[in-house]
Design an enzyme around this catalytic site. Structure first.
Site, PDB file in Angstrom:
ATOM      1  N   ARG A  15      47.750   7.578  65.617  1.00 42.27           N
ATOM      2  CA  ARG A  15      49.141   7.434  66.068  1.00 42.27           C
ATOM      3  C   ARG A  15      49.475   6.028  66.546  1.00 42.27           C
ATOM      4  O   ARG A  15      50.628   5.611  66.499  1.00 42.27           O
ATOM      5  CB  ARG A  15      49.427   8.422  67.206  1.00 42.27           C
ATOM      6  CG  ARG A  15      49.392   9.883  66.790  1.00 42.27           C
ATOM      7  CD  ARG A  15      49.715  10.786  67.954  1.00 42.27           C
ATOM      8  NE  ARG A  15      48.746  10.652  69.038  1.00 42.27           N
ATOM      9  CZ  ARG A  15      48.813  11.302  70.194  1.00 42.27           C
ATOM     10  NH1 ARG A  15      49.835  12.136  70.417  1.00 42.27           N
ATOM     11  NH2 ARG A  15      47.899  11.143  71.120  1.00 42.27           N
ATOM     12  N   ASN A  30      38.938  14.470  61.809  1.00 41.46           N
ATOM     13  CA  ASN A  30      38.355  14.261  63.132  1.00 41.46           C
ATOM     14  C   ASN A  30      39.383  14.345  64.255  1.00 41.46           C
ATOM     15  O   ASN A  30      39.021  14.604  65.404  1.00 41.46           O
ATOM     16  CB  ASN A  30      37.675  12.889  63.176  1.00 41.46           C
ATOM     17  CG  ASN A  30      37.353  12.440  64.579  1.00 41.46           C
ATOM     18  OD1 ASN A  30      36.408  12.933  65.207  1.00 41.46           O
ATOM     19  ND2 ASN A  30      38.155  11.523  65.104  1.00 41.46           N
ATOM     20  N   TYR A  79      40.808  25.535  73.225  1.00 41.12           N
ATOM     21  CA  TYR A  79      40.122  24.471  72.471  1.00 41.12           C
ATOM     22  C   TYR A  79      38.932  25.059  71.719  1.00 41.12           C
ATOM     23  O   TYR A  79      38.719  24.763  70.530  1.00 41.12           O
ATOM     24  CB  TYR A  79      39.667  23.364  73.413  1.00 41.12           C
ATOM     25  CG  TYR A  79      38.885  22.270  72.720  1.00 41.12           C
ATOM     26  CD1 TYR A  79      39.549  21.220  72.081  1.00 41.12           C
ATOM     27  CD2 TYR A  79      37.491  22.275  72.703  1.00 41.12           C
ATOM     28  CE1 TYR A  79      38.837  20.214  71.435  1.00 41.12           C
ATOM     29  CE2 TYR A  79      36.771  21.279  72.065  1.00 41.12           C
ATOM     30  CZ  TYR A  79      37.447  20.255  71.428  1.00 41.12           C
ATOM     31  OH  TYR A  79      36.735  19.271  70.789  1.00 41.12           O
ATOM     32  N   LYS A  84      38.300  25.215  67.601  1.00 41.89           N
ATOM     33  CA  LYS A  84      37.094  24.700  66.963  1.00 41.89           C
ATOM     34  C   LYS A  84      36.310  25.814  66.268  1.00 41.89           C
ATOM     35  O   LYS A  84      35.614  25.562  65.273  1.00 41.89           O
ATOM     36  CB  LYS A  84      36.226  23.978  67.996  1.00 41.89           C
ATOM     37  CG  LYS A  84      36.858  22.680  68.511  1.00 41.89           C
ATOM     38  CD  LYS A  84      37.170  21.719  67.364  1.00 41.89           C
ATOM     39  CE  LYS A  84      37.669  20.376  67.843  1.00 41.89           C
ATOM     40  NZ  LYS A  84      37.933  19.437  66.718  1.00 41.89           N
ATOM     41  N   THR A 121      32.074   9.639  74.823  1.00 44.65           N
ATOM     42  CA  THR A 121      33.271   8.969  74.313  1.00 44.65           C
ATOM     43  C   THR A 121      34.331   9.029  75.412  1.00 44.65           C
ATOM     44  O   THR A 121      34.072   9.518  76.511  1.00 44.65           O
ATOM     45  CB  THR A 121      33.817   9.661  73.045  1.00 44.65           C
ATOM     46  OG1 THR A 121      34.305  10.964  73.394  1.00 44.65           O
ATOM     47  CG2 THR A 121      32.733   9.799  71.976  1.00 44.65           C
TER      48      THR A 121
END
Length: 259
Positions: free
Chosen positions: A33, A86, A148, A152, A183
Site C-alpha cells: 500500500r 503474503n 486471525y 490462516k 518482524t
C-alpha cells in the site's frame, strides 16, 4: 529466472522473500500500500541484486486493489511464474468488543485476496504448464486463537485443496506455516512480543529460506524449524478441547493486555 510477484513486500516475511528471490536473480513485482516504501525497496533491490523490479501500489482490502494485481497476473508480457500471497496483519483485538470494520478488512486481505489472486495466477499458469503459488499461513491455523487463526486455517486448507486441483498441471501450490517470527508484525498489531519466551521465536531469514525450498521441491505444507514441526504434530493430534484450553483466545489475549 522468471518473475515473482510478492504481496505485502515491504515488511516482514514478504520483505525477506523479496530479497532472497532477488538474490536468486528473479525479476520482481512488489505489491504493497505504501508507494514510498515500495520505491525505496525497489531501488535497493535493483542496486544490490541487479534485477528488474516493478512496483504496484495496491490495497488488497479493496476491489480496485485486487483487480490491479489480478490484471498483472494475467498479463502475457513478463508472465508471473511465482505468486507469493503474503499480505496480512494481526488484528490485536478479540471479536467481542472489537472493531467490526477491522475484522472485515482482515477477511478481504487474508482470505478474499488469497482466493482471487490464486485463482487468477493458476488460470494463467496452467496453460503454460509451469508456475508456483506460495501462500503464507501460520502455526495459529492449528489453534483457536481468534479470527486471525480462522483466516490462516482457511489459507492452509485452501492451499491444500488447490494443490490437489493443480496436480499434474506443472503448477504447484505451497503453504508455509511459520510460528513466532521476529518482524514488526506484533508491534503493528499492538501485541507485546515479550509475552512469549525467547526460544519460541524464529528468524525471518529461516522462514523465507524454508518456504522457497519447499516451493522448489513442490511441497504442499511447509513448517519451518524442527520445534514447530513437533508443535504442529502435537496440535493436530491433541483433543480439540485441549487445544481450545491451551491455545485459545486467552493465549493471544495475554499479549494484548501486556501492552
Amino acid at each position: 529466472m522468471g518473475t515473482a510477484l510478492v504481496t505485502g513486500a515491504t515488511s516482514g516475511i514478504g520483505l525477506e522473500l523479496a530479497w532472497q528471490l532477488a538474490a536468486n536473480r528473479h525479476r520482481l513485482v512488489l505489491v504493497a500500500r505504501d508507494s514510498g516504501r515500495l520505491e525505496t525497496l525497489a531501488g535497493q533491490l535493483r542496486a544490490a541484486a541487479g534485477v528488474e523490479v516493478e512496483v504496484l501500489r495496491a490495497d488488497l482490502a479493496t476491489v480496485a486493489g485486487r483487480d490491479a494485481v489480478i490484471a498483472r497476473l494475467r498479463r502475457d508480457h513478463a508472465p508471473v511464474g511465482l505468486l507469493v500471497n503474503n499480505a496480512g496483519f494481526g488484528l490485536g483485538q478479540h471479536l467481542l468488543g472489537g472493531d467490526l470494520a477491522r475484522e472485515e478488512e482482515a477477511i478481504e486481505v487474508m482470505v478474499r485476496a488469497v482466493l482471487e489472486l490464486s485463482k487468477a495466477a493458476a488460470e494463467a499458469m496452467v496453460p503454460r504448464g509451469r508456475g508456483a503459488i506460495l501462500n503464507v499461513s501460520s502455526m495459529s491455523a492449528l489453534t483457536t486463537m481468534g479470527t486471525y487463526a480462522a483466516h490462516k486455517a482457511w489459507v492452509l486448507t485452501f492451499t491444500e485443496a488447490l494443490a490437489g486441483e493443480l496436480a499434474g498441471t506443472g503448477v504447484t501450490a505451497t503453504v508455509v506455516c511459520p510460528g513466532l517470527v521476529r518482524t514488526e508484525f506484533h508491534d503493528r498489531a499492538g501485541l507485546e512480543a515479550a509475552t512469549w519466551p525467547a526460544p519460541a521465536w524464529i528468524d525471518v531469514e529461516k522462514v523465507a529460506t524454508a518456504a522457497l525450498a519447499g516451493v522448489r521441491r513442490g511441497d504442499v505444507v511447509v513448517v519451518p524449524s524442527l520445534r514447530y514441526q513437533v508443535a504442529a504434530a502435537a496440535l493436530r493430534h491433541a483433543p480439540r478441547a485441549l487445544v481450545r484450553a491451551v491455545a485459545g483466545p486467552a493465549a493471544s489475549g495475554r499479549a494484548m493486555t501486556a501492552r
